[in-house]
Write a protein that holds these residues in place. Structure first.
Motif, mmCIF file in Angstrom:
data_model
loop_
_atom_site.group_PDB
_atom_site.id
_atom_site.type_symbol
_atom_site.label_atom_id
_atom_site.label_comp_id
_atom_site.label_asym_id
_atom_site.label_seq_id
_atom_site.Cartn_x
_atom_site.Cartn_y
_atom_site.Cartn_z
ATOM 1 N N LEU A 601 4.836 33.359 -15.878
ATOM 2 C CA LEU A 601 4.791 34.764 -16.266
ATOM 3 C C LEU A 601 6.177 35.362 -16.028
ATOM 4 O O LEU A 601 6.917 34.899 -15.155
ATOM 5 N N PRO A 602 6.527 36.403 -16.816
ATOM 6 C CA PRO A 602 7.804 37.069 -16.556
ATOM 7 C C PRO A 602 7.826 37.610 -15.126
ATOM 8 O O PRO A 602 6.788 37.978 -14.578
ATOM 9 N N ASP A 603 9.030 37.671 -14.540
ATOM 10 C CA ASP A 603 9.142 38.239 -13.195
ATOM 11 C C ASP A 603 8.662 39.684 -13.196
ATOM 12 O O ASP A 603 8.853 40.410 -14.172
ATOM 13 N N LEU A 604 8.070 40.086 -12.095
ATOM 14 C CA LEU A 604 7.661 41.480 -11.961
ATOM 15 C C LEU A 604 8.895 42.358 -11.852
ATOM 16 O O LEU A 604 9.893 41.956 -11.250
ATOM 17 N N PRO A 605 8.843 43.548 -12.441
ATOM 18 C CA PRO A 605 9.989 44.459 -12.291
ATOM 19 C C PRO A 605 10.136 44.880 -10.832
ATOM 20 O O PRO A 605 9.161 44.901 -10.079
ATOM 21 N N ASP A 606 11.385 45.199 -10.445
ATOM 22 C CA ASP A 606 11.594 45.706 -9.084
ATOM 23 C C ASP A 606 10.830 47.007 -8.916
ATOM 24 O O ASP A 606 10.804 47.832 -9.826
ATOM 25 N N PRO A 607 10.208 47.206 -7.760
ATOM 26 C CA PRO A 607 9.465 48.447 -7.554
ATOM 27 C C PRO A 607 10.391 49.659 -7.600
ATOM 28 O O PRO A 607 11.499 49.616 -7.071
#
Ligand code: CA
Length: 709
Positions: A601-607
């Motif tokens: 899966l694509p990396d999660l965006p930075d919070p």
């Protein structure tokens, strides 16, 4: 009140919220026709050899809805090698509850707002998409998110019910609309979230709306033309208008007062099953409307057919039998939960049974020829009844179960010991697997109840449900809120194993001949367990919560396991402080797995840091804040969360900025943000109530700021 208490508070309140022959003689992974966008082949036309095993043709896989696949290429011995093969981003950011269908290489899956997608089931490539463009104002009528649980297939068409009450037939090849019919009175707050079922060319669809004051029914339409063939109402209308059939006349004798003025309820919003040999259609019927029987039917009565399983003739909609799980329902105890048909050896003979774990906490095994109760035992702690009387088939209610002598903290609450999340039955282990939850609720009559057409009409004091003040009641609730996956023996009526989850609201279940049970959970994992003893063998981080039921299928000799993921639904929207700590976001997707695959899966965006609430200093009087809270609890809480704490779907109103406060009435009354799903409430609440809600939100924002000090 500290944050820990709030966590549990949230959970004190709950949501408003004959292919059956395939079994051991139909084993293994077999070749199917090449992947194509060709017409789905269903039971109306001969299926190629093996395709019953390799496809997922109808909502519960078979008419008996066992959600058991004979595929065993993926099994307990090798499931650790299961990897992500492809994923598909479903547009939208609301809850996902869909079970995909897979027919000869094509997957058909639904998203929020009743959208439909046809995908190449081998690659995830999009073939076509259909958006019914539901007016976002209709979201006001959806108690439990603008979800959809899937499509049906017949001949060369795909069928979907829309959240605003249409049944649509799409050409399977290109997704173009073949026909579209209105299934509801458009002046009433009906919704459709369930998957249609199709029997002998009849498309069956029910609806939702029993939190808002409607009369439930199920209708059938000709699959070719969309012409209505029959409609079966589940509760009687005004006797002065005459009865539609003898069943309605029989049902009316179990009602008192003027129930037809408040709807009556009994919506058929999810479960159906079919026995081709008996030629019986089974429907699950929902709660009474309003929930509170003292208001709905003040002289008492069983109120048929609310909270019942009803058997009908599928060609005509004629009544055959019923079994009422909760006579005189007064707790939102729907019997719309999944119905599974199986043949079980009980007491030395094979019984044709229908099984259900409805919200009320008891697991029922019925004789599906007659509707006779075979057995019922509680699958979760139950406080409203001490058991089911085997002789009468009726519950033995406890003292003040109906909260007629004052508020009563009851378990299960309105979200049920088990909700719509599909179960699975493995004929090899003989066990039923399903998501169990323990969520108590403080039931209290809304003493000032006035029926308001088209609006939230439960007859329950939602303010008390949001913030029970009695510390003893609170203390009782703490520690009662839990969720787990259970393996249940329906013959012995007992638990065989359980896997304890982080909380309630977990996903539907798939069972396979590979000695596996698959289930997603609220903390964003898709997990495989051994079917016989519940060992957790494999888990995949899905980046979002899961509630839908998984499926499995085979193409070109390879077995795939697939699940639609996406945080949302009643648990996320209403759960408030109970789910906020999960920090879960919606990422709507289909995830498909196979052995040896390794896609990522694509990396999660930075919070993104959340700015502190930009809240006006001025405070309203305590009375205004209380009035605002009262209106919020009745009108806003099911989406914006308990205590105005967001579970990650609707905005957290405590973080509203100055612009929101400046445009408050335009948003709340005028609907200036309706394109985002926030409908206008003019005519539902008064301008003075709108301002009171604003005062309450400002109060809650200040409380949040204080808690950060
Ligand atoms: Ca309900």
């Amino acid at each position: 009140m500290n944050l820990d208490i709030r966590w549990f508070l949230a959970l004190v309140t709950a949501s408003a919220i004959a292919l059956s022959a395939c079994g051991k003689d139909d084993p293994g992974v077999e070749q199917t026709a090449p992947s194509s966008a060709g017409p789905p082949q269903t039971e109306q036309r001969p299926l190629p050899p093996g395709s019953v095993t390799s496809n997922w043709l109808t909502h519960g896989r078979t008419y008996g809805e066992q959600r058991f696949s004979p595929l065993e290429q993926v099994n307990a011995g090798n499931v650790r090698k299961l990897g992500l093969d492809w994923f598909f981003d479903i547009p939208g950011d609301r809850g996902i509850e869909a079970t995909p269908l897979v027919i000869d290489g094509v997957m058909y899956v639904t998203g929020s707002w009743s959208t439909v997608f046809a995908l190449d089931a081998k690659t995830g490539e999009r073939i076509w998409a259909y958006d019914p463009e539901v007016p976002r104002i209709w979201g006001r009528n959806a108690c439990c998110d603008v979800v959809n649980r899937g499509v049906a297939a017949w001949d060369d068409k795909i069928y979907v019910g829309t959240i605003d009450g249409y049944l649509v037939a799409l050409n399977a090849v290109d997704g173009s609309v073949a026909w579209r019919v209105n299934t509801i009175d458009r002046d009433k707050p009906y919704t459709i979230t369930g998957a249609p079922r199709i029997i002998k060319g009849n498309v069956m669809i029910g609806n939702g709306g029993a939190e808002y004051g409607v009369r439930g029914y199920v209708s059938a339409y000709d699959a070719k033309t969309g012409k209505q063939t029959w409609r079966f109402y589940t509760v009687p209308g005004n006797p002065a208008d005459g009865f539609e059939n003898e069943a309605m006349e029989m049902a009316a004798a179990t009602w008192t007062g003027e129930w037809w003025k408040v709807g009556g309820g009994g919506t058929v919003w999810d479960s159906m099953a079919y026995d081709a040999q008996l030629d019986l259609l089974y429907i699950g019927v929902g709660n009474g409307s309003p929930w509170n029987r003292q208001i709905r039917s003040p002289g008492g009565g069983d109120n048929l057919f609310v909270s019942s399983i009803v058997a009908l003739k599928p060609d005509t909609g004629d009544y055959v039998w019923h079994y009422q799980t909760t006579p005189g329902e007064t707790w939102d105890y729907t019997a719309t939960q999944h119905i599974i048909l199986a043949d079980l050896e009980i007491g030395g003979r094979v019984r044709k049974v229908a099984m259900q774990a409805p919200k009320n906490g008891f697991f029922y095994v019925l004789d599906r020829e007659t509707g006779e109760l075979i057995s019922a035992e509680n699958y979760v702690p139950v406080s409203w009844a001490s058991g089911i009387d085997a002789a009468t088939g009726r519950p033995m209610e406890t003292v003040n179960a109906r909260y007629t002598d004052g508020p009563n903290l009851i378990v299960p609450g309105p979200d049920g010991g088990h909700n719509w999340h599909p179960m699975a039955f493995n004929p090899e282990t003989g066990l039923v697997y399903f998501a169990v939850q323990e969520i108590p609720f403080l039931f209290a009559t809304d003493e000032g109840f006035m029926y308001r057409p088209g609006q939230w009409n439960t007859g329950i004091d939602m303010l008390m449900a949001d913030l029970p003040e009695d510390p003893l009641e609170l203390a009782k609730a703490i520690g009662m809120v839990r969720g787990h996956l259970v393996a249940w023996d329906p013959v012995l009526q007992k638990e065989v194993w359980r896997y304890q989850h982080a909380g309630p609201g977990n996903g539907g279940v798939l069972a396979t001949a590979g000695n596996l049970v698959f289930q997603g959970n609220i903390i964003g994992e898709f997990v495989a367990y051994t079917a016989d003893d519940g060992d957790r063998l494999w888990a995949f981080p899905t980046q979002t919560g899961i509630t839908a039921g998984p499926v499995t299928y085979a193409i070109d000799g390879e077995q795939y396991v697939s699940v639609a993921v996406g945080w949302g639904t009643a648990t996320a929207m209403l759960g408030g402080p109970g789910v906020a700590p999960l920090q879960m976001k919606n990422r709507s997707r289909v995830l498909t797995f196979k052995l040896g695959a390794s896609a990522q899966l694509p990396d999660l965006p930075d919070p993104v840091p959340v700015p502190l609430p930009d809240v006006p200093e001025q405070r309203a009087s305590d009375n205004t804040v209380l009035e605002g809270h009262r209106v919020f609890a009745q009108r806003c809480m099911v989406c914006h969360g308990l205590g105005a704490v967001s579970g990650g779907i609707a905005p957290d109103l405590r973080y509203s900025d100055k612009q929101v406060y400046a445009e408050w009435d335009a948003i709340v009354l005028g609907g200036s943000l309706s394109s985002t799903g926030m409908p206008p409430f003019a005519g539902v609440i008064t301008p003075q109530q709108s301002q009171a809600i604003k005062a309450y939100i400002i109060d809650r924002a200040h409380a949040l700021l204080s808690s950060m000090d």
